[in-house]
Design an enzyme around this catalytic site. Structure first.
Site, PDB file in Angstrom:
ATOM      1  NE  ARG A 219      36.090  92.816 -32.278  1.00  0.00           N
ATOM      2  CZ  ARG A 219      36.418  91.598 -31.849  1.00  0.00           C
ATOM      3  NH1 ARG A 219      36.771  91.415 -30.576  1.00  0.00           N
ATOM      4  NH2 ARG A 219      36.407  90.569 -32.678  1.00  0.00           N
ATOM      5  CD  GLU A 248      42.318  96.201 -30.036  1.00  0.00           C
ATOM      6  OE1 GLU A 248      41.346  96.476 -29.318  1.00  0.00           O
ATOM      7  OE2 GLU A 248      42.547  95.062 -30.486  1.00  0.00           O
ATOM      8  CG  HIS A 267      42.228  92.083 -28.887  1.00  0.00           C
ATOM      9  ND1 HIS A 267      41.507  92.866 -29.754  1.00  0.00           N
ATOM     10  CD2 HIS A 267      41.479  90.960 -28.697  1.00  0.00           C
ATOM     11  CE1 HIS A 267      40.386  92.245 -30.094  1.00  0.00           C
ATOM     12  NE2 HIS A 267      40.338  91.092 -29.463  1.00  0.00           N
TER      13      HIS A 267
END
Lengths: 306, 306
Positions: A219, A248, A267
């Site tokens: 993350r 993000e 991602h």
């Protein structure tokens, strides 16, 4: 003997219904009829909270992704139900992506891809190197398996004390600063919790080898982005390869986009095409386990939030 | 019992002298005193030819690289001596580079590296895929070992008929057109000989899957460059990752530099840092074998030229 009735929401695609059937259950789109719920929406924890509030009979909830921090933060993970997520399920493609990113960094591919002229021989091999992996879960287990082929000596840093099979050593988080200097690659493959947020900051980056790459497939919140930008600029580390960022999505114009020694992937370590067959298999397995009372795979501890 | 006297030329670095000693030989810089020669200069075959012409007592010549086509072309590989090259020796870093290039292509890293904005999830996993590898030597053996972790089904295409361990199947070159369509990656890891020059041309590229990557860690001459430029432009294949090119070095302004789906690395699959310890070990092994009359490693057939 009839198996459990399992609701699939917020929509009920045929592949998921088929997985429930293969596990011996009866799929439905009506949570009111069901004992268990397959929740296929990664976001919108509040919507799940509402559904669960209205249907107290749902004793087990299967969440679709490995990370559940959005559900934890929304307070949805109540202790009166069993919770499972897809952890371990997507370990293969995520570990593959982590390996791809580290090899790309060590082989200088960012520089090669943008070159318009023949260059000098350079690059570093992973064979016989030492790496550090933060996290002791499914991605780490798979990554260790892939790294083994290169005779890599891996140090796993984790909260729990039991050694991770395949690692040369397993150390507690309190040893992080001691093990960082020797690593050619530092892989982040841990869950995001209040205690792991910002685990890689200016101090940790300054302890890394100037030849080392940081690879984050966990993350974005694990890394202090500002400290990273400055470590990339000063040459404190060789580079960073990030499948996740903080913030993000990474906004246009962010300095990380301009760092020549930074690889950013959006991602996408595990795409839906890679996920779907694996999630279907997990649903099938867990429905079969739920039907017989066997331990469910990917159990989430509501108190720990992962 | 005294071991063989082994000349090291054109220069006599200490690491090579030490390798000769470890193998039980006596190193010298004077070819006139020696029975064998370690030739450390990858180019300049004519210079080697002159030296050998002046020193008929040299019964065995160790060449420094895996490819010997420059020596073959110069007519230096005479049948009255034993010839060995470093084939098999650098298999590890070269196979690693091939894997790195294929993963980079499948994970769309050329596009990600140049992006200045968050993108859409996309990419292809190597797990459970099918690949084709041209060549049945040391690089292929090592690449098969690395690919095994991803449960890849590999078809090896080679001249000899005996099956390659670790390959799902081994087929002759006459089957190349039949096996190309099913491959997600086509790896070139074969020797360059008159019969393998241009083995990948317009016909072969048109048979490949539009999702497939071509990875060349062998020699640029295996690929028809003009046909490759047009296959990359038309989308006939997804991309190419080349550690070797034709012409090489690839000149500035060549259209391959501009192809967004082409990764070019400057013949750097194995750098000198990766090579030196492995070449030293090979020299040590072969000197020990030469001393006892055991079969030498990396024997070159002067008639075949590899």
């Amino acid at each position: 003997m009839s198996g459990p009735t399992v609701a699939i929401a917020p929509s009920t695609p045929e592949w998921a219904a088929e997985a429930v059937r293969l596990g011996g259950g009866t799929p439905t789109s009506e949570p009111g009829e069901a004992e268990a719920l397959i929740w296929l929406q990664p976001g919108e924890p509040a919507r799940l909270g509402e559904l669960l509030g209205a249907h107290r009979g749902l004793r087990w909830v299967q969440l679709p992704f490995a990370g559940v921090e959005a559900f934890a933060a929304a307070g949805v993970l109540s202790a009166d139900r069993s919770w499972t997520c897809a952890k371990g399920c997507y370990a293969e493609p995520v570990a593959e992506h982590a390996l791809a990113l580290s090899l790309a960094g060590l082989r200088l591919l960012p520089e090669r891809v943008t070159a318009r002229s023949w260059g000098q021989p350079a690059g570093t091999s992973l064979y016989d190197s030492s790496v550090v992996i933060l996290g002791g879960g499914g991605i780490t287990a798979e990554l260790l398996r892939l790294l083994q082929a290169f005779r890599v000596r891996a140090t796993v840093v984790r909260r729990r004390r039991d050694p991770v099979p395949g690692a040369a050593r397993t150390v507690p988080v309190s040893d992080l600063h001691r093990v960082l200097p020797g690593a050619l690659v530092v892989y982040l493959a841990l869950a995001l919790t209040p205690s792991t947020a910002g685990i890689i900051g200016a101090d940790e980056l300054s302890l890394m080898d100037p030849r080392a790459w940081l690879v984050n497939v966990a993350r974005g919140g694990h890394v202090d982005t500002e400290a990273l930008v400055s470590a990339l600029g000063s040459g404190a580390i060789a580079g960073a390869a990030l499948d996740v960022t903080d913030p993000e999505p990474l906004p246009d114009g962010h300095p990380l986009w301009e760092a020549p020694n930074c690889i950013i992937t959006p991602h996408t370590a595990d795409t839906w095409d890679m996920i779907r067959p694996r999630l279907a298999r997990r649903i099938e397995d867990n429905v079969a386990r739920f039907a017989t009372g066997a331990p469910l795979l990917g159990l989430v501890d509501p108190a720990e939030g992962y």
